[in-house]
Design a protein around this motif. Structure first.
Motif, PDB file in Angstrom:
ATOM      1  N   GLN A  69      27.421  36.043  42.329  1.00  0.00           N
ATOM      2  CA  GLN A  69      28.599  35.199  42.241  1.00  0.00           C
ATOM      3  C   GLN A  69      29.784  35.871  42.925  1.00  0.00           C
ATOM      4  OE1 GLN A  69      29.234  32.219  41.173  1.00  0.00           O
ATOM      5  NE2 GLN A  69      27.833  31.631  39.530  1.00  0.00           N
ATOM      6  N   THR A  70      30.628  35.065  43.543  1.00  0.00           N
ATOM      7  CA  THR A  70      31.840  35.568  44.179  1.00  0.00           C
ATOM      8  C   THR A  70      33.053  35.166  43.358  1.00  0.00           C
ATOM      9  OG1 THR A  70      30.865  35.451  46.387  1.00  0.00           O
ATOM     10  CG2 THR A  70      33.274  35.480  46.254  1.00  0.00           C
ATOM     11  N   LEU A  71      33.932  36.113  43.108  1.00  0.00           N
ATOM     12  CA  LEU A  71      35.205  35.831  42.463  1.00  0.00           C
ATOM     13  C   LEU A  71      36.209  35.473  43.546  1.00  0.00           C
ATOM     14  CD1 LEU A  71      37.099  35.888  39.943  1.00  0.00           C
ATOM     15  CD2 LEU A  71      37.579  38.286  40.550  1.00  0.00           C
ATOM     16  N   TYR A  72      36.670  34.241  43.510  1.00  0.00           N
ATOM     17  CA  TYR A  72      37.668  33.784  44.473  1.00  0.00           C
ATOM     18  C   TYR A  72      39.051  33.847  43.832  1.00  0.00           C
ATOM     19  CZ  TYR A  72      33.669  31.952  47.087  1.00  0.00           C
ATOM     20  OH  TYR A  72      32.477  31.847  47.779  1.00  0.00           O
ATOM     21  N   PHE A  73      40.015  34.339  44.600  1.00  0.00           N
ATOM     22  CA  PHE A  73      41.376  34.350  44.061  1.00  0.00           C
ATOM     23  C   PHE A  73      42.367  33.933  45.131  1.00  0.00           C
ATOM     24  CE2 PHE A  73      41.410  38.488  46.087  1.00  0.00           C
ATOM     25  CZ  PHE A  73      42.746  38.807  46.319  1.00  0.00           C
ATOM     26  N   ASN A  99      40.841  23.097  40.159  1.00  0.00           N
ATOM     27  CA  ASN A  99      39.556  22.573  40.626  1.00  0.00           C
ATOM     28  C   ASN A  99      38.461  23.638  40.725  1.00  0.00           C
ATOM     29  OD1 ASN A  99      40.784  20.097  40.826  1.00  0.00           O
ATOM     30  ND2 ASN A  99      41.044  20.172  43.048  1.00  0.00           N
ATOM     31  N   ASP A 100      38.743  24.842  40.249  1.00  0.00           N
ATOM     32  CA  ASP A 100      37.765  25.936  40.231  1.00  0.00           C
ATOM     33  C   ASP A 100      37.393  26.400  41.637  1.00  0.00           C
ATOM     34  OD1 ASP A 100      36.197  27.853  38.987  1.00  0.00           O
ATOM     35  OD2 ASP A 100      34.447  26.547  38.808  1.00  0.00           O
ATOM     36  N   GLN A 101      38.253  26.156  42.599  1.00  0.00           N
ATOM     37  CA  GLN A 101      38.035  26.727  43.934  1.00  0.00           C
ATOM     38  C   GLN A 101      38.402  28.215  43.928  1.00  0.00           C
ATOM     39  OE1 GLN A 101      40.582  23.486  45.435  1.00  0.00           O
ATOM     40  NE2 GLN A 101      39.086  23.284  47.098  1.00  0.00           N
ATOM     41  N   VAL A 102      39.281  28.584  43.025  1.00  0.00           N
ATOM     42  CA  VAL A 102      39.599  29.991  42.759  1.00  0.00           C
ATOM     43  C   VAL A 102      39.602  30.181  41.251  1.00  0.00           C
ATOM     44  CG1 VAL A 102      40.963  30.247  44.867  1.00  0.00           C
ATOM     45  CG2 VAL A 102      42.102  29.668  42.718  1.00  0.00           C
ATOM     46  N   GLN A 103      39.258  31.371  40.815  1.00  0.00           N
ATOM     47  CA  GLN A 103      39.192  31.654  39.381  1.00  0.00           C
ATOM     48  C   GLN A 103      40.321  32.575  38.910  1.00  0.00           C
ATOM     49  OE1 GLN A 103      36.118  32.313  41.388  1.00  0.00           O
ATOM     50  NE2 GLN A 103      36.056  30.073  41.205  1.00  0.00           N
ATOM     51  N   LEU A 104      41.027  33.150  39.848  1.00  0.00           N
ATOM     52  CA  LEU A 104      42.110  34.087  39.551  1.00  0.00           C
ATOM     53  C   LEU A 104      43.227  33.806  40.539  1.00  0.00           C
ATOM     54  CD1 LEU A 104      43.097  36.816  38.135  1.00  0.00           C
ATOM     55  CD2 LEU A 104      42.013  37.990  40.076  1.00  0.00           C
ATOM     56  N   ALA A 105      44.475  33.895  40.082  1.00  0.00           N
ATOM     57  CA  ALA A 105      45.577  33.625  41.007  1.00  0.00           C
ATOM     58  C   ALA A 105      46.825  34.413  40.618  1.00  0.00           C
ATOM     59  CB  ALA A 105      45.898  32.135  41.043  1.00  0.00           C
ATOM     60  N   TRP A 106      47.572  34.763  41.641  1.00  0.00           N
ATOM     61  CA  TRP A 106      48.890  35.384  41.483  1.00  0.00           C
ATOM     62  C   TRP A 106      49.904  34.261  41.593  1.00  0.00           C
ATOM     63  CZ3 TRP A 106      51.408  39.386  39.740  1.00  0.00           C
ATOM     64  CH2 TRP A 106      52.642  39.775  40.264  1.00  0.00           C
ATOM     65  N   GLY A 139      39.548  30.263  32.012  1.00  0.00           N
ATOM     66  CA  GLY A 139      38.918  30.579  30.740  1.00  0.00           C
ATOM     67  C   GLY A 139      37.412  30.606  30.772  1.00  0.00           C
ATOM     68  N   ASP A 140      36.797  30.166  31.884  1.00  0.00           N
ATOM     69  CA  ASP A 140      35.337  30.077  31.934  1.00  0.00           C
ATOM     70  C   ASP A 140      34.686  31.195  32.747  1.00  0.00           C
ATOM     71  OD1 ASP A 140      36.198  29.268  34.424  1.00  0.00           O
ATOM     72  OD2 ASP A 140      35.337  27.254  34.311  1.00  0.00           O
ATOM     73  N   VAL A 141      35.456  32.243  33.086  1.00  0.00           N
ATOM     74  CA  VAL A 141      34.865  33.288  33.935  1.00  0.00           C
ATOM     75  C   VAL A 141      33.821  34.114  33.184  1.00  0.00           C
ATOM     76  CG1 VAL A 141      36.825  33.465  35.529  1.00  0.00           C
ATOM     77  CG2 VAL A 141      36.783  34.871  33.449  1.00  0.00           C
ATOM     78  N   ASP A 142      33.975  34.264  31.882  1.00  0.00           N
ATOM     79  CA  ASP A 142      32.975  35.041  31.135  1.00  0.00           C
ATOM     80  C   ASP A 142      31.611  34.369  31.193  1.00  0.00           C
ATOM     81  OD1 ASP A 142      35.044  36.711  30.538  1.00  0.00           O
ATOM     82  OD2 ASP A 142      34.752  36.662  28.361  1.00  0.00           O
ATOM     83  N   ALA A 143      31.597  33.031  31.133  1.00  0.00           N
ATOM     84  CA  ALA A 143      30.330  32.303  31.200  1.00  0.00           C
ATOM     85  C   ALA A 143      29.678  32.471  32.568  1.00  0.00           C
ATOM     86  CB  ALA A 143      30.566  30.820  30.904  1.00  0.00           C
ATOM     87  N   ARG A 144      30.479  32.683  33.578  1.00  0.00           N
ATOM     88  CA  ARG A 144      29.947  32.786  34.943  1.00  0.00           C
ATOM     89  C   ARG A 144      29.577  34.216  35.318  1.00  0.00           C
ATOM     90  NH1 ARG A 144      33.477  29.960  39.459  1.00  0.00           N
ATOM     91  NH2 ARG A 144      33.092  28.349  37.901  1.00  0.00           N
ATOM     92  N   PHE A 145      30.419  35.166  34.951  1.00  0.00           N
ATOM     93  CA  PHE A 145      30.227  36.540  35.395  1.00  0.00           C
ATOM     94  C   PHE A 145      29.732  37.476  34.301  1.00  0.00           C
ATOM     95  CE2 PHE A 145      33.351  34.719  38.312  1.00  0.00           C
ATOM     96  CZ  PHE A 145      32.869  35.119  39.540  1.00  0.00           C
ATOM     97  N   GLY A 146      29.673  37.002  33.083  1.00  0.00           N
ATOM     98  CA  GLY A 146      29.217  37.835  31.984  1.00  0.00           C
ATOM     99  C   GLY A 146      30.288  38.049  30.936  1.00  0.00           C
ATOM    100  N   GLU A 147      29.863  38.253  29.713  1.00  0.00           N
ATOM    101  CA  GLU A 147      30.779  38.433  28.593  1.00  0.00           C
ATOM    102  C   GLU A 147      31.754  39.587  28.863  1.00  0.00           C
ATOM    103  OE1 GLU A 147      32.440  37.279  25.126  1.00  0.00           O
ATOM    104  OE2 GLU A 147      30.696  36.333  26.078  1.00  0.00           O
ATOM    105  N   GLY A 148      33.027  39.331  28.609  1.00  0.00           N
ATOM    106  CA  GLY A 148      34.042  40.357  28.785  1.00  0.00           C
ATOM    107  C   GLY A 148      34.574  40.497  30.200  1.00  0.00           C
TER     108      GLY A 148
END
Length: 282
Positions: free
Chosen positions: A20-24, A71-78, A225-234
């Motif tokens: 998985q790729t984390l997009y920001f 829209n979940d195109q990025v999961q993290l943002a400044w 809020g759904d990144v743990d489900a995608r990348f793992g708990e925590g």
């Protein structure tokens, strides 16, 4: 055979998760060159710290940053203070996880073209009848807070106080437009102006720093809020820890920030309250 297939499937699923790729992304509050410099280095840092692929996704506007996050195109943002509030309201479960040390007490500068003859003041200057530019329409430091303080200090809306009101789009452009005389006065992020002074930018010689607002909370890193489900708990906590541990002077100087500290949604309640009072959010 069944057990072998099950193990094969679990290995496949695990490899998919690790792939998985984390997009920001980030609000485009400065010119593109500054953004690429800043966030390209953050991308590399996060990849090493998190052990996952990380990719910076540039956007063209403040609303586009919010839309990409929703829209979940990025999961993290400044985000800025206001865009962070807007993004979290549109994305259930999203939370602010970090802010710059300086973001606890951010301020906006009001600057004027030097030819106006306006001089620095401890109290809000007399700007009636001048032309004035904000930054982006949903910028905290470039629109929300200067708009609030104009009304608070004068009892008038910007449209009533000024001869003409505009929106430059970003802080760097506000500085350029005021320096050129296209607008007599403008409001911008103090860090952008201070950086221009430190770098000896030619626009500084053609502008005067008039007044600064009282402090308010501003920029923040916000995660879905759904990144743990995608990348793992925590995982969200790991991202927060990586940001808080960031101590590369070159990266921090590009923001510019002295470091990052923990943040939470409640820190930005004053921004949400101000935005609602000005009808910038429902």
């Amino acid at each position: 055979m069944i057990r072998f297939c099950l193990l094969l499937w679990m290995t496949f699923v695990g490899s998919m998760a690790s792939a998985q790729t984390l997009y920001f992304s980030a609000i485009p509050d400065q010119d593109e060159t500054a953004l690429v410099t800043r966030f390209g280095k953050v991308e590399t840092y996060l990849e090493r710290a998190l052990g996952v692929d990380v990719q910076f996704v540039p956007v063209k506007s403040y609303p586009a940053a919010i839309t990409a996050f929703r829209n979940d195109q990025v999961q993290l943002a400044w985000f800025g203070g206001l865009t962070g509030v807007q993004a979290r309201l549109a994305t259930p479960g999203a939370r602010a996880i970090a802010q710059g040390t300086e973001d606890q007490t951010f301020v906006t500068y009001f600057i004027a073209n030097a030819a106006t003859g306006l001089t620095p003041a401890e109290t809000f200057p007399d700007l009636a009848g001048r032309t004035f530019t904000f930054g982006a329409r949903t910028s905290t430091s470039g629109r929300l807070m200067p708009d609030y303080w104009i009304r608070e200090e004068t009892g008038q809306s910007p449209d009533d106080l000024f001869a003409r009101v505009g929106f430059s789009g970003d802080h760097s452009q506000t500085l350029r437009l005021v320096a050129s005389g296209a607008w007599e006065v403008g409001a911008l992020n103090y860090a952008v102006y201070d950086r221009a002074v430190a770098d000896g930018a030619p626009e500084v010689a053609d502008t005067t720093l008039l007044w600064k607002t009282p402090p308010y909370p501003d920029y923040n890193w916000t995660i879905r809020g759904d990144v743990d489900a995608r990348f793992g708990e925590g995982f969200a906590d790991r991202v927060q820890a990586a940001l808080l541990a960031l101590d590369d002077p070159e990266i921090l100087a590009a923001f510019p920030r002295s470091g990052f500290i923990p943040a939470e949604n409640a820190d930005y309640q004053p921004i949400e309250d101000t935005a609602r009072a000005l009808d910038l959010i429902e």
